[in-house]
Design a protein around this motif. Sequence first.
Motif, PDB file in Angstrom:
ATOM      1  N   ALA A 108       1.814 -19.002  -7.205  1.00  0.00           N
ATOM      2  CA  ALA A 108       1.766 -17.555  -6.985  1.00  0.00           C
ATOM      3  C   ALA A 108       1.210 -17.228  -5.601  1.00  0.00           C
ATOM      4  N   MET A 109       0.196 -17.966  -5.166  1.00  0.00           N
ATOM      5  CA  MET A 109      -0.378 -17.741  -3.835  1.00  0.00           C
ATOM      6  C   MET A 109       0.648 -18.020  -2.744  1.00  0.00           C
ATOM      7  N   LEU A 110       1.389 -19.100  -2.900  1.00  0.00           N
ATOM      8  CA  LEU A 110       2.391 -19.468  -1.897  1.00  0.00           C
ATOM      9  C   LEU A 110       3.482 -18.404  -1.796  1.00  0.00           C
ATOM     10  N   VAL A 111       4.035 -18.018  -2.947  1.00  0.00           N
ATOM     11  CA  VAL A 111       5.129 -17.039  -2.960  1.00  0.00           C
ATOM     12  C   VAL A 111       4.622 -15.648  -2.579  1.00  0.00           C
ATOM     13  N   GLY A 112       3.515 -15.228  -3.177  1.00  0.00           N
ATOM     14  CA  GLY A 112       3.003 -13.884  -2.930  1.00  0.00           C
ATOM     15  C   GLY A 112       2.565 -13.669  -1.496  1.00  0.00           C
ATOM     16  N   THR A 113       1.909 -14.665  -0.899  1.00  0.00           N
ATOM     17  CA  THR A 113       1.480 -14.542   0.494  1.00  0.00           C
ATOM     18  C   THR A 113       2.681 -14.432   1.418  1.00  0.00           C
ATOM     19  N   GLY A 114       3.675 -15.250   1.175  1.00  0.00           N
ATOM     20  CA  GLY A 114       4.889 -15.178   1.998  1.00  0.00           C
ATOM     21  C   GLY A 114       5.549 -13.816   1.923  1.00  0.00           C
ATOM     22  N   PHE A 115       5.680 -13.268   0.711  1.00  0.00           N
ATOM     23  CA  PHE A 115       6.307 -11.955   0.548  1.00  0.00           C
ATOM     24  C   PHE A 115       5.481 -10.868   1.221  1.00  0.00           C
ATOM     25  N   ALA A 116       4.177 -10.894   1.036  1.00  0.00           N
ATOM     26  CA  ALA A 116       3.332  -9.853   1.622  1.00  0.00           C
ATOM     27  C   ALA A 116       3.459  -9.843   3.139  1.00  0.00           C
ATOM     28  N   LEU A 117       3.468 -11.019   3.759  1.00  0.00           N
ATOM     29  CA  LEU A 117       3.562 -11.082   5.215  1.00  0.00           C
ATOM     30  C   LEU A 117       4.938 -10.658   5.697  1.00  0.00           C
TER      31      LEU A 117
ATOM     32  N   ALA B 101       0.806 -10.583  -3.783  1.00  0.00           N
ATOM     33  CA  ALA B 101       1.406  -9.765  -2.728  1.00  0.00           C
ATOM     34  C   ALA B 101       0.773  -8.382  -2.664  1.00  0.00           C
ATOM     35  N   ILE B 102       0.522  -7.762  -3.821  1.00  0.00           N
ATOM     36  CA  ILE B 102      -0.075  -6.418  -3.850  1.00  0.00           C
ATOM     37  C   ILE B 102      -1.508  -6.459  -3.327  1.00  0.00           C
ATOM     38  N   THR B 103      -2.263  -7.484  -3.714  1.00  0.00           N
ATOM     39  CA  THR B 103      -3.646  -7.618  -3.228  1.00  0.00           C
ATOM     40  C   THR B 103      -3.688  -7.798  -1.722  1.00  0.00           C
ATOM     41  N   LEU B 104      -2.807  -8.637  -1.195  1.00  0.00           N
ATOM     42  CA  LEU B 104      -2.776  -8.857   0.253  1.00  0.00           C
ATOM     43  C   LEU B 104      -2.266  -7.626   0.989  1.00  0.00           C
ATOM     44  N   ALA B 105      -1.370  -6.858   0.361  1.00  0.00           N
ATOM     45  CA  ALA B 105      -0.875  -5.637   0.992  1.00  0.00           C
ATOM     46  C   ALA B 105      -2.012  -4.652   1.225  1.00  0.00           C
ATOM     47  N   SER B 106      -2.939  -4.567   0.262  1.00  0.00           N
ATOM     48  CA  SER B 106      -4.093  -3.680   0.452  1.00  0.00           C
ATOM     49  C   SER B 106      -4.973  -4.184   1.593  1.00  0.00           C
ATOM     50  N   GLY B 107      -5.070  -5.495   1.736  1.00  0.00           N
ATOM     51  CA  GLY B 107      -5.834  -6.047   2.855  1.00  0.00           C
ATOM     52  C   GLY B 107      -5.164  -5.793   4.191  1.00  0.00           C
TER      53      GLY B 107
ATOM     54  N   ALA C 104       2.926   0.437  -2.096  1.00  0.00           N
ATOM     55  CA  ALA C 104       1.838  -0.211  -1.359  1.00  0.00           C
ATOM     56  C   ALA C 104       2.298  -1.527  -0.757  1.00  0.00           C
ATOM     57  N   LEU C 105       3.106  -2.277  -1.519  1.00  0.00           N
ATOM     58  CA  LEU C 105       3.578  -3.578  -1.043  1.00  0.00           C
ATOM     59  C   LEU C 105       4.538  -3.429   0.130  1.00  0.00           C
ATOM     60  N   ALA C 106       5.430  -2.427   0.058  1.00  0.00           N
ATOM     61  CA  ALA C 106       6.392  -2.222   1.138  1.00  0.00           C
ATOM     62  C   ALA C 106       5.742  -1.582   2.354  1.00  0.00           C
ATOM     63  N   GLY C 107       4.603  -0.870   2.153  1.00  0.00           N
ATOM     64  CA  GLY C 107       3.942  -0.206   3.264  1.00  0.00           C
ATOM     65  C   GLY C 107       4.512   1.166   3.493  1.00  0.00           C
ATOM     66  N   ARG C 108       4.083   2.155   2.667  1.00  0.00           N
ATOM     67  CA  ARG C 108       4.600   3.516   2.782  1.00  0.00           C
ATOM     68  C   ARG C 108       4.308   4.062   4.184  1.00  0.00           C
TER      69      ARG C 108
END
Length: 556
Positions: A57-66, A143-149, A547-551
């Motif tokens: 999940a970390m690998l996939v989610g981090t990639g998507f968030a970035l 991904a959502i957690t990293l998007a907030s960061g 939030a994930l897409a960046g409104r």
Amino acid sequence: MALVVFIVLFSVLPVGRLLLAAFDDGLAGFWQVIDAPDVWRATRNTLVVALGSGGLAMLVGTGFALVLSVTTIRAATALAFLMVLSLMIAPQISALAFKTLFGPASPLLKLAGLAPAPGTPNPMLGQFGIILVMGLHHAPLVAITLASGLASIPRPLIEAARLEGAHPRQVVAWILLPLLRPFLLTAALLVFVAGAGNFGIPAMLGLPVGYVTLPTLLFRKLASFGPGGINDAAAISVLIAAIACAGVLAAGAVLARATNRLEADHRLEPFWELGRWRPVVEFAVWAFVALTILLPLASLLATSLVPAYGVRLSWASLTFAQYAEVLFRQDLTVRAFRNSTLLAGGTALSLAVITLVSAHVLDRLKPKPRTLAFALIELPYAVPGIVLAIACILLFIKPLPLIGISIYATPWIILFAYHARFYAIALKPVLAAMATLDEAVQEAAVCDGAGLRHRLRHIVLPLVFPAVFAGMLMVFLLAFNELTVSALLWSAGTETLGVALLSLEDSGLGSEAAAVAVSATLMVLALMLAMQALARRLPPDALPWQALAGRGQRRS
């Protein structure tokens, strides 16, 4: 006073009753239950799948968030929507989708001529399948957690680095990732907790081959021995809750420090111009989404359109009979759809009122009491659902004091558990909207002699209604497909959709189970689209995919 009643009723009483039962025979009795070979084996399996799925999940989610936040990839909102859709779909449905995709009876693989030989073990059954499906299912949490960061990183910092000639790759490696370290740790803790408490995926992919985790062990013990073994179940529940709460508390502490340190006046915008590589990146991202989200759902749809699981899909075998069966004719599924709709709808409506009052009170509390109150409200959602179910059984297995009525084995116990479980989910958007209100409006109403009920109904509610409605939809969406709580609380006549799906799959009725899953997924999709229609009237980032897409970010 109302807020205190809600917190005591939905948080303090269930958790307190669970602890009393777990330590009824003292620490020695508690340890005797825990120090058993099957518990240690299940604990080891739980840690393995939680750590393994968390890493994926970390690998996939981090990639998507970035990719969604820092690159100029197109259709970012659509990608984020699909990513969150995969999270909102019930875990047991995700497990069933992958199970139908890769087995020797897979209609899609048969259609493509790629199906394994009959009798070949399904690779999704067991530890590997649980880790894969759970990792992909929990990747949006990362991904959502990293998007907030990423949203909290000041844009001028990135602009300064770019003016100094730093390549976008260097900006990500030397600036973004170091600043995101607390959010990465928080995300890792959250997916570990989610993996440790997940019931639907290990139940679908582990129980058929005897691979048992702590939640499924708890389910089997209570299902086998009934209420007589409730104290043993309580002890195992406390073990699961201790693992989960340790992760949640650690994540909360890390995230609090991170948000105190990073405050962005100007939101981060995409700065990595992909140029001629954009089609390649977009193809890779969409291909991954297609393989991990759309293809399993397509397999589920194909399975629901054949007369029996294992039949090759063709124009001759195509049928909608399974949908007619589960939606109109079969008592179990018709009753399950009705029960899930009524229970989810009732929970959403009553929580709308409860959260309106709660948010009004919380908004006026001092920071420390507000933090404590919200932590107690969030406790039943932080612990795994099966732990909350055990707590509710312990609380209501005997008749209620004074009135002498028992709600055990009735729909009311499920309704109570849903209120406790989703109280925090409904409250968050309302609390965020309440914080944006102008106090002068309410002060003027107070000066005119308006009471609290009048102010809430005629002033506050119209202003925060979009947030209240979004909370209602989110609660309905989560409760409609819920399995973890209702798996232990249902009785004859009170089956929910999650229970019906598990029963159909256990009975070998794969096509009927797939039809139920597809129908429930379409309901989730419809609700998410309804929430998207409200997006412009909600507080910023109230919807997770926004939030994930960046409104508000520019997309070229």
